[in-house]
Design a protein around this motif. Structure first.
Motif, PDB file in Angstrom:
ATOM      1  N   UNK A 195       0.875  -1.170   0.000  1.00  0.00           N
ATOM      2  CA  UNK A 195       0.000   0.000   0.000  1.00  0.00           C
ATOM      3  C   UNK A 195       0.914   1.222   0.000  1.00  0.00           C
ATOM      4  N   UNK A 196       1.068   1.846  -1.147  1.00  0.00           N
ATOM      5  CA  UNK A 196       2.021   2.934  -1.302  1.00  0.00           C
ATOM      6  C   UNK A 196       1.492   4.244  -0.701  1.00  0.00           C
ATOM      7  N   UNK A 197       2.361   5.080  -0.167  1.00  0.00           N
ATOM      8  CA  UNK A 197       1.937   6.401   0.316  1.00  0.00           C
ATOM      9  C   UNK A 197       1.673   7.339  -0.855  1.00  0.00           C
ATOM     10  N   UNK A 198       0.906   8.370  -0.601  1.00  0.00           N
ATOM     11  CA  UNK A 198       0.614   9.347  -1.639  1.00  0.00           C
ATOM     12  C   UNK A 198      -0.798   9.867  -1.518  1.00  0.00           C
ATOM     13  N   UNK A 199      -1.326  10.376  -2.622  1.00  0.00           N
ATOM     14  CA  UNK A 199      -2.678  10.923  -2.660  1.00  0.00           C
ATOM     15  C   UNK A 199      -3.490  10.194  -3.714  1.00  0.00           C
ATOM     16  N   UNK A 200      -4.401   9.346  -3.266  1.00  0.00           N
ATOM     17  CA  UNK A 200      -5.324   8.660  -4.170  1.00  0.00           C
ATOM     18  C   UNK A 200      -6.549   9.541  -4.360  1.00  0.00           C
ATOM     19  N   UNK A 201      -7.010   9.647  -5.597  1.00  0.00           N
ATOM     20  CA  UNK A 201      -8.118  10.548  -5.904  1.00  0.00           C
ATOM     21  C   UNK A 201      -9.298   9.771  -6.488  1.00  0.00           C
ATOM     22  N   UNK A 202     -10.484  10.107  -5.977  1.00  0.00           N
ATOM     23  CA  UNK A 202     -11.737   9.643  -6.566  1.00  0.00           C
ATOM     24  C   UNK A 202     -12.469  10.887  -7.049  1.00  0.00           C
ATOM     25  N   UNK A 203     -12.723  10.963  -8.346  1.00  0.00           N
ATOM     26  CA  UNK A 203     -13.319  12.173  -8.913  1.00  0.00           C
ATOM     27  C   UNK A 203     -14.660  11.868  -9.584  1.00  0.00           C
ATOM     28  N   UNK A 204     -15.703  12.523  -9.081  1.00  0.00           N
ATOM     29  CA  UNK A 204     -17.034  12.423  -9.666  1.00  0.00           C
ATOM     30  C   UNK A 204     -17.120  13.445 -10.795  1.00  0.00           C
ATOM     31  N   UNK A 205     -17.364  12.968 -11.990  1.00  0.00           N
ATOM     32  CA  UNK A 205     -17.341  13.808 -13.188  1.00  0.00           C
ATOM     33  C   UNK A 205     -18.748  14.325 -13.510  1.00  0.00           C
ATOM     34  N   UNK A 206     -18.861  15.293 -14.408  1.00  0.00           N
ATOM     35  CA  UNK A 206     -20.182  15.815 -14.754  1.00  0.00           C
ATOM     36  C   UNK A 206     -21.143  14.714 -15.216  1.00  0.00           C
ATOM     37  N   UNK A 207     -22.363  14.831 -14.795  1.00  0.00           N
ATOM     38  CA  UNK A 207     -23.393  13.829 -15.092  1.00  0.00           C
ATOM     39  C   UNK A 207     -23.705  13.798 -16.587  1.00  0.00           C
ATOM     40  N   UNK A 208     -23.912  12.603 -17.097  1.00  0.00           N
ATOM     41  CA  UNK A 208     -24.364  12.420 -18.480  1.00  0.00           C
ATOM     42  C   UNK A 208     -25.886  12.292 -18.440  1.00  0.00           C
ATOM     43  N   UNK A 209     -26.580  13.256 -18.994  1.00  0.00           N
ATOM     44  CA  UNK A 209     -28.043  13.272 -18.949  1.00  0.00           C
ATOM     45  C   UNK A 209     -28.619  12.140 -19.790  1.00  0.00           C
ATOM     46  N   UNK A 210     -29.820  11.678 -19.460  1.00  0.00           N
ATOM     47  CA  UNK A 210     -30.458  10.645 -20.282  1.00  0.00           C
ATOM     48  C   UNK A 210     -30.813  11.192 -21.655  1.00  0.00           C
ATOM     49  N   UNK A 211     -30.987  10.286 -22.611  1.00  0.00           N
ATOM     50  CA  UNK A 211     -31.438  10.697 -23.930  1.00  0.00           C
ATOM     51  C   UNK A 211     -30.442  10.518 -25.046  1.00  0.00           C
ATOM     52  N   UNK A 218     -21.977   5.400 -25.169  1.00  0.00           N
ATOM     53  CA  UNK A 218     -20.858   4.506 -24.922  1.00  0.00           C
ATOM     54  C   UNK A 218     -19.526   5.212 -25.165  1.00  0.00           C
ATOM     55  N   UNK A 219     -19.434   5.927 -26.273  1.00  0.00           N
ATOM     56  CA  UNK A 219     -18.202   6.642 -26.615  1.00  0.00           C
ATOM     57  C   UNK A 219     -17.931   7.766 -25.625  1.00  0.00           C
ATOM     58  N   UNK A 220     -18.987   8.492 -25.264  1.00  0.00           N
ATOM     59  CA  UNK A 220     -18.830   9.633 -24.351  1.00  0.00           C
ATOM     60  C   UNK A 220     -18.408   9.179 -22.958  1.00  0.00           C
ATOM     61  N   UNK A 221     -19.022   8.105 -22.467  1.00  0.00           N
ATOM     62  CA  UNK A 221     -18.692   7.602 -21.135  1.00  0.00           C
ATOM     63  C   UNK A 221     -17.231   7.171 -21.068  1.00  0.00           C
ATOM     64  N   UNK A 222     -16.804   6.367 -22.031  1.00  0.00           N
ATOM     65  CA  UNK A 222     -15.426   5.879 -22.017  1.00  0.00           C
ATOM     66  C   UNK A 222     -14.428   7.027 -22.135  1.00  0.00           C
ATOM     67  N   UNK A 223     -14.688   7.952 -23.049  1.00  0.00           N
ATOM     68  CA  UNK A 223     -13.782   9.085 -23.244  1.00  0.00           C
ATOM     69  C   UNK A 223     -13.695   9.944 -21.984  1.00  0.00           C
ATOM     70  N   UNK A 224     -14.840  10.173 -21.340  1.00  0.00           N
ATOM     71  CA  UNK A 224     -14.882  11.012 -20.140  1.00  0.00           C
ATOM     72  C   UNK A 224     -14.078  10.390 -19.001  1.00  0.00           C
ATOM     73  N   UNK A 225     -14.320   9.112 -18.740  1.00  0.00           N
ATOM     74  CA  UNK A 225     -13.639   8.447 -17.629  1.00  0.00           C
ATOM     75  C   UNK A 225     -12.154   8.280 -17.911  1.00  0.00           C
ATOM     76  N   UNK A 226     -11.809   7.805 -19.105  1.00  0.00           N
ATOM     77  CA  UNK A 226     -10.400   7.532 -19.406  1.00  0.00           C
ATOM     78  C   UNK A 226      -9.556   8.807 -19.456  1.00  0.00           C
ATOM     79  N   UNK A 227     -10.124   9.882 -19.992  1.00  0.00           N
ATOM     80  CA  UNK A 227      -9.390  11.153 -20.028  1.00  0.00           C
ATOM     81  C   UNK A 227      -9.100  11.642 -18.615  1.00  0.00           C
TER      82      UNK A 227
END
Length: 261
Positions: A195-211, A218-227
């Motif tokens: 378990x390495x020392x440092x700063x682990x980050x969990x980031x909640x990104x902007x919501x993807x609206x339905x529709x 699929x493309x937008x979700x993957x691009x958003x998370x991976x970027x």
């Protein structure tokens, strides 16, 4: 010292889990919300142990993006760390998990009482239909559904392998999707001991609206998370260049399917 600290943390982490599962048995008499309160206590203690013993701090970003009520939370899965750390901002959720976990003594009983969504992955398309049906009931009750879009833990920097389950849920249920990016795998590696020392980050990104259409979502979700994950990984490596070796291992991996935590 890294090995010693990791050994101490792992011992206390699993001891804490076992003790809470035993002394918390009466919470199951009071239903799902009481079990969730116990789970959040486990998560809070675990995060505290990580910081005090291992020097691994956890930072939450984008909390303002979390919508109340029914929402589909699609989180990048790199390690066991996010499994308990995501509990902090999920008041009443169901996570999609493999059915075998419900057979684990004590732990499986908690999963059943808290009404999680257990599926048989071997059923293929039938499993997707089962997920959609169960998720609709969860959303109707104003709860959240957690899903790991790749279905399992992935090495940081590994080529993404998003599955169709998250897209099917988005299309079938018509709810908004909250993407979540992490860099946790740099510090708590899958199947790793250290378990390495440092700063682990969990980031909640902007919501993807339905529709959105299936392919567009699929493309937008993957691009958003991976970027976002790439950005978080780069931040961590800038602070600790030794973490670049972890990224290099992920980038050179064959992205082989791994067992989920």
């Amino acid at each position: 010292m890294l090995t010693t600290r990791s050994l101490l943390f792992n011992a206390l982490f699993y001891l804490n889990l076992l003790v809470l599962m035993i002394i918390g048995l009466p919470t199951m008499l009071f239903g799902r919300k009481a079990v969730f309160a116990l789970a959040r206590l486990w998560g809070a203690i675990s995060v505290w142990l990580l910081e005090k013993i291992c020097g691994l701090r956890l930072e939450y970003r984008g909390v303002e993006n979390i919508l109340p009520g029914a929402i589909l939370i699609a989180a990048k899965h790199q390690s066991f760390l996010e499994t308990f750390s995501l509990l902090k901002y999920a008041p009443d959720f169901a996570i999609i998990l493999k059915r075998q976990l419900t057979y684990v003594p004590l732990f499986g009983l908690y999963l059943i009482v808290s009404k999680q969504i257990a599926i048989d992955r071997a059923r293929g398309r039938q499993a997707l239909q089962q997920i959609a049906g169960a998720a609709k009931s969860v959303f109707a009750a104003g709860r959240q559904v957690f899903i790991y879009p790749e279905g399992t833990r992935r090495l940081p920097g590994a080529p993404p392998k998003y599955k169709q389950g998250v897209t099917a849920l988005y299309m079938e249920t018509g709810v908004a999707c909250l993407p979540v990016a992490v860099n946790t795998g740099l510090f708590w590696r899958r199947r790793g001991f250290l378990r390495r020392p440092g700063l682990a980050v969990i980031e909640y990104l902007p919501v993807i609206a339905p529709g959105l259409g299936r392919a567009e979502f699929s493309k937008h979700l993957q691009s958003t998370i991976e970027t976002a994950c790439d950005r978080l990984n780069a931040e961590a490596v800038k602070e600790d260049p030794s973490l670049a070796a972890v990224l290099a291992e992920g980038a050179s991996s064959d992205a082989e399917t791994l067992r989920s935590s």
